[in-house]
Design a protein around this motif. Structure first.
Motif, PDB file in Angstrom:
ATOM      1  N   HIS A  15       0.814  -1.206   0.000  1.00 60.13           N
ATOM      2  CA  HIS A  15       0.000   0.000   0.000  1.00 60.13           C
ATOM      3  C   HIS A  15       0.857   1.270   0.000  1.00 60.13           C
ATOM      4  O   HIS A  15       0.514   2.266  -0.642  1.00 60.13           O
ATOM      5  CB  HIS A  15      -0.913  -0.050   1.237  1.00 60.13           C
ATOM      6  N   ARG A  61       0.418   5.057  -1.881  1.00 55.24           N
ATOM      7  CA  ARG A  61       0.055   6.182  -1.013  1.00 55.24           C
ATOM      8  C   ARG A  61       1.137   7.274  -1.102  1.00 55.24           C
ATOM      9  O   ARG A  61       0.824   8.458  -1.207  1.00 55.24           O
ATOM     10  CB  ARG A  61      -0.098   5.646   0.412  1.00 55.24           C
ATOM     11  N   THR A  80     -19.269   9.763  -3.127  1.00 57.36           N
ATOM     12  CA  THR A  80     -19.172  10.078  -1.694  1.00 57.36           C
ATOM     13  C   THR A  80     -19.479  11.553  -1.440  1.00 57.36           C
ATOM     14  O   THR A  80     -20.375  11.901  -0.670  1.00 57.36           O
ATOM     15  CB  THR A  80     -17.723   9.823  -1.221  1.00 57.36           C
ATOM     16  N   VAL A 107     -17.899   1.185   4.287  1.00 54.25           N
ATOM     17  CA  VAL A 107     -16.841   0.902   3.305  1.00 54.25           C
ATOM     18  C   VAL A 107     -15.596   0.221   3.879  1.00 54.25           C
ATOM     19  O   VAL A 107     -14.826  -0.369   3.144  1.00 54.25           O
ATOM     20  CB  VAL A 107     -16.395   2.178   2.541  1.00 54.25           C
ATOM     21  N   PHE A 156     -13.812   9.782   7.432  1.00 53.00           N
ATOM     22  CA  PHE A 156     -12.814   9.488   6.395  1.00 53.00           C
ATOM     23  C   PHE A 156     -11.995   8.256   6.737  1.00 53.00           C
ATOM     24  O   PHE A 156     -10.936   8.024   6.144  1.00 53.00           O
ATOM     25  CB  PHE A 156     -11.863  10.682   6.238  1.00 53.00           C
ATOM     26  N   GLN A 176      -6.740   6.207   5.668  1.00 53.71           N
ATOM     27  CA  GLN A 176      -7.600   7.383   5.848  1.00 53.71           C
ATOM     28  C   GLN A 176      -7.707   8.152   4.528  1.00 53.71           C
ATOM     29  O   GLN A 176      -6.722   8.318   3.802  1.00 53.71           O
ATOM     30  CB  GLN A 176      -7.044   8.294   6.946  1.00 53.71           C
ATOM     31  N   LEU A 186      -7.749   9.795   1.189  1.00 51.32           N
ATOM     32  CA  LEU A 186      -6.750  10.613   0.510  1.00 51.32           C
ATOM     33  C   LEU A 186      -7.354  11.933   0.039  1.00 51.32           C
ATOM     34  O   LEU A 186      -6.661  12.940  -0.100  1.00 51.32           O
ATOM     35  CB  LEU A 186      -6.253   9.814  -0.699  1.00 51.32           C
ATOM     36  N   GLY A 187      -8.660  11.920  -0.225  1.00 50.37           N
ATOM     37  CA  GLY A 187      -9.302  13.093  -0.836  1.00 50.37           C
ATOM     38  C   GLY A 187      -9.881  14.074   0.178  1.00 50.37           C
ATOM     39  O   GLY A 187     -10.580  15.009  -0.208  1.00 50.37           O
ATOM     40  N   GLU A 238     -14.477  21.460  -1.496  1.00 50.24           N
ATOM     41  CA  GLU A 238     -15.653  21.387  -2.373  1.00 50.24           C
ATOM     42  C   GLU A 238     -16.927  21.704  -1.598  1.00 50.24           C
ATOM     43  O   GLU A 238     -17.788  22.440  -2.066  1.00 50.24           O
ATOM     44  CB  GLU A 238     -15.774  19.976  -2.969  1.00 50.24           C
TER      45      GLU A 238
HETATM   46  C1  HEM Z   1     -10.419   6.205   1.470  1.00 49.47           C
HETATM   47  C2  HEM Z   1     -14.493   8.388   2.904  1.00 49.47           C
HETATM   48  C3  HEM Z   1     -14.144  11.527  -0.789  1.00 49.47           C
HETATM   49  C4  HEM Z   1     -10.248   9.173  -2.380  1.00 49.47           C
HETATM   50  C5  HEM Z   1     -11.545   6.541   2.167  1.00 49.47           C
HETATM   51  C6  HEM Z   1     -11.988   5.870   3.368  1.00 49.47           C
HETATM   52  C7  HEM Z   1     -13.138   6.466   3.760  1.00 49.47           C
HETATM   53  C8  HEM Z   1     -13.421   7.530   2.820  1.00 49.47           C
HETATM   54  C9  HEM Z   1     -13.995   6.106   4.945  1.00 49.47           C
HETATM   55  C10 HEM Z   1     -11.265   4.718   4.072  1.00 49.47           C
HETATM   56  C11 HEM Z   1     -11.641   3.373   3.535  1.00 49.47           C
HETATM   57  C12 HEM Z   1     -11.024   2.225   4.308  1.00 49.47           C
HETATM   58  O1  HEM Z   1     -10.358   2.425   5.335  1.00 49.47           O
HETATM   59  O2  HEM Z   1     -11.222   1.078   3.889  1.00 49.47           O
HETATM   60  C13 HEM Z   1     -14.734   9.442   2.038  1.00 49.47           C
HETATM   61  C14 HEM Z   1     -15.816  10.396   2.193  1.00 49.47           C
HETATM   62  C15 HEM Z   1     -15.723  11.280   1.152  1.00 49.47           C
HETATM   63  C16 HEM Z   1     -14.577  10.874   0.353  1.00 49.47           C
HETATM   64  C17 HEM Z   1     -16.833  10.385   3.331  1.00 49.47           C
HETATM   65  C18 HEM Z   1     -16.584  12.467   0.811  1.00 49.47           C
HETATM   66  C19 HEM Z   1     -17.458  13.018   1.585  1.00 49.47           C
HETATM   67  C20 HEM Z   1     -13.029  11.198  -1.507  1.00 49.47           C
HETATM   68  C21 HEM Z   1     -12.520  11.920  -2.639  1.00 49.47           C
HETATM   69  C22 HEM Z   1     -11.442  11.233  -3.098  1.00 49.47           C
HETATM   70  C23 HEM Z   1     -11.251  10.098  -2.235  1.00 49.47           C
HETATM   71  C24 HEM Z   1     -13.098  13.220  -3.196  1.00 49.47           C
HETATM   72  C25 HEM Z   1     -10.533  11.486  -4.257  1.00 49.47           C
HETATM   73  C26 HEM Z   1     -10.115  12.484  -4.731  1.00 49.47           C
HETATM   74  C27 HEM Z   1      -9.998   8.162  -1.486  1.00 49.47           C
HETATM   75  C28 HEM Z   1      -8.913   7.202  -1.668  1.00 49.47           C
HETATM   76  C29 HEM Z   1      -8.964   6.341  -0.559  1.00 49.47           C
HETATM   77  C30 HEM Z   1     -10.066   6.799   0.270  1.00 49.47           C
HETATM   78  C31 HEM Z   1      -7.944   7.136  -2.820  1.00 49.47           C
HETATM   79  C32 HEM Z   1      -8.029   5.173  -0.260  1.00 49.47           C
HETATM   80  C33 HEM Z   1      -6.855   5.659   0.539  1.00 49.47           C
HETATM   81  C34 HEM Z   1      -5.878   4.563   0.908  1.00 49.47           C
HETATM   82  O3  HEM Z   1      -6.208   3.381   0.871  1.00 49.47           O
HETATM   83  O4  HEM Z   1      -4.731   4.909   1.229  1.00 49.47           O
HETATM   84  N1  HEM Z   1     -12.428   7.563   1.856  1.00 49.47           N
HETATM   85  N2  HEM Z   1     -14.027   9.760   0.928  1.00 49.47           N
HETATM   86  N3  HEM Z   1     -12.229  10.108  -1.281  1.00 49.47           N
HETATM   87  N4  HEM Z   1     -10.653   7.892  -0.328  1.00 49.47           N
HETATM   88 FE1  HEM Z   1     -12.256   8.900   0.349  1.00 49.47          FE
END
Ligand code: HEM
Length: 396
Positions: free
Chosen positions: A103, A107, A245, A283, A337, A343, A345-346, A353
């Motif tokens: 990972h 990252r 999301t 998720v 998040f 945690q 990335l976005g 936004e």
């Molecule tokens: C991971 C929530 C928006 C990209 C996650 C995780 C959560 C989350 C809970 C962790 C998943 C896990 O531990 O299995 C949210 C929420 C959002 C949002 C609530 C909006 C309200 C975004 C946006 C992007 C994004 C806009 C991209 C630009 C990612 C990526 C990961 C991630 C790439 C994986 C990170 C990793 O594994 O290192 N998100 N997300 N997310 N999110 Fe978000």
């Protein structure tokens, strides 16, 4: 949705996923699980799973190196009847499903692209996208659906712009994403949607290799640190994670502000909306690789774990009067998040936004109001993500 107990369940199993009762979220059952203290055993289509609900326990799960995010591990829980989140075996580069150290490489490559400073530089572009959508809404005859006309297109156009995905292809990638985040989608539908997205992004990457732009896909392609296949998976993850999301959170936030107008114009609502609605509640699936003790219960190696992020965010031990919407509280320690190495990335992008979306919407359309009673808004029951199907409004 599935009900019923596995034979020999250690505690009274619960039906899960729960039907969402509508706003307010989360379902009242979450409080019962949390008050019980220990993780609660439930059944998913893939088998038994431990639901973890207390804030401290959710953080413990998400930071324990003996607990894996890799769906190819035996016993990994799946929310859908089959499918569920792809593993990195199925979609190379799908790093949300990888454990360290694999990972880390992804990252590390992406973190610099999503820092507060990098994201702030996108402000003019995001503002322009929001302004254009509001112009389009005002050009309508006093009625709009703010999901279709605002909450969805804004993050969708932002992430497409960032990645260098043609905006004209929005309908395509939004439709495929919807298949992947819908619990009732069949295996065939999921596989077809995944294959179509990867084919599409693979073609796009080849074009950008020949004629690079300034977008993220072009720049990642130019570094050569990821294979083309990995880059397709990374781009797919960002595209999917980047719009549904945020769209759901923007939509729910608009209703929250329309029904609590005293908070309009206060940027502190953003963090509290993230905590309060926790749209990505379902998720963060995991599996134990060794016997681990969580919340006073031993979870055995090979057993599935689902930390319920919305339950943790409504834990009174972490947030005083957690059931109340209170933008004056310090909500920063929420786990909307996730937490730990995966945690979101976005998150910096999401905050910006949401801030621009609410500020601009209520500045430009001060007479905005719901066109139906808030209780009649249709809530998504069938999704990995919590949100509204439509948000009919009027103004003037
Ligand atoms: C991971 C929530 C928006 C990209 C996650 C995780 C959560 C989350 C809970 C962790 C998943 C896990 O531990 O299995 C949210 C929420 C959002 C949002 C609530 C909006 C309200 C975004 C946006 C992007 C994004 C806009 C991209 C630009 C990612 C990526 C990961 C991630 C790439 C994986 C990170 C990793 O594994 O290192 N998100 N997300 N997310 N999110 Fe978000």
């Amino acid at each position: 949705p599935v009900t019923g107990a596995g034979a020999g369940a250690a505690t009274c199993p619960v039906a899960f996923p729960l039907r969402r009762p509508g706003r307010p979220f989360p379902p009242p059952e979450y409080a019962d699980y949390r008050d019980g203290g220990e993780p609660v055993r439930s059944e998913l289509p893939s088998g038994p799973v431990w639901l973890v609900t207390r804030h401290a326990d959710v953080r413990a799960v998400l930071t324990d190196p003996r607990i894996s995010a890799d769906p190819s591990r035996p016993g990994f829980p799946k929310a859908a009847r089959t499918g569920g989140a792809p593993s990195a075996d199925e979609v190379p580069g799908w790093f949300v499903s990888m454990d360290p150290p694999e990972h880390d490489r992804f990252r590390r490559t992406l973190i610099p692209e999503f820092t507060v400073r990098k994201v702030r530089a996108l402000r003019p572009e995001i503002q322009q996208i929001v302004d254009d959508r509001i112009e389009a809404i005002l050009a309508k005859d006093g009625a709009a659906d703010l999901i279709e006309d605002f909450a969805l297109p804004v993050p969708s156009l932002v992430i497409a712009g960032m990645l260098g995905v043609p905006r004209a292809d929005r309908d395509f990638f939004e439709a495929k994403t919807r298949v992947l985040v819908t619990l009732s989608s069949s295996d065939e539908e999921r596989d077809a949607a995944t294959a179509a997205l990867l084919r599409y992004l693979g073609r796009l990457i080849r074009i950008k290799e020949r004629r690079p732009g300034t977008d993220l896909i072009s720049r990642l392609a130019a570094t050569g640190t990821l294979s083309r296949q990995e880059l397709s998976g990374v781009a797919m993850l960002l595209l999917i994670a980047g719009h549904e999301t945020t769209a759901n959170n923007i939509g729910l936030g608009i209703v929250q502000l329309l029904t609590n107008p005293q908070w309009i114009g206060d940027d502190r609502v953003v963090e509290e909306l993230l905590r309060y609605y926790s749209v990505a509640d379902l998720v963060a699936f995991r599996v134990a690789l060794a016997d681990v003790e969580i919340g006073g219960r031993t979870i055995r190696a090979g057993e599935g774990i689902l930390p319920l992020l919305a339950a943790a965010n409504h834990d009174d031990d972490a947030f005083d009067g957690a059931g109340a919407f209170d933008p004056e509280r310090s909500a920063r320690s929420h786990v909307a998040f996730g937490y730990g190495v995966h945690q979101c990335l976005g998150q910096n992008l999401v905050r910006l936004e949401m801030e621009i979306a609410y500020r601009t919407l209520f500045d430009r359309i001060p007479t905005l109001r719901l066109a139906v009673p808030a209780d009649d808004l249709r809530v998504k029951y069938d999704g990995v993500l919590f949100g509204l199907h439509e948000l009919p409004v009027t103004w003037g």
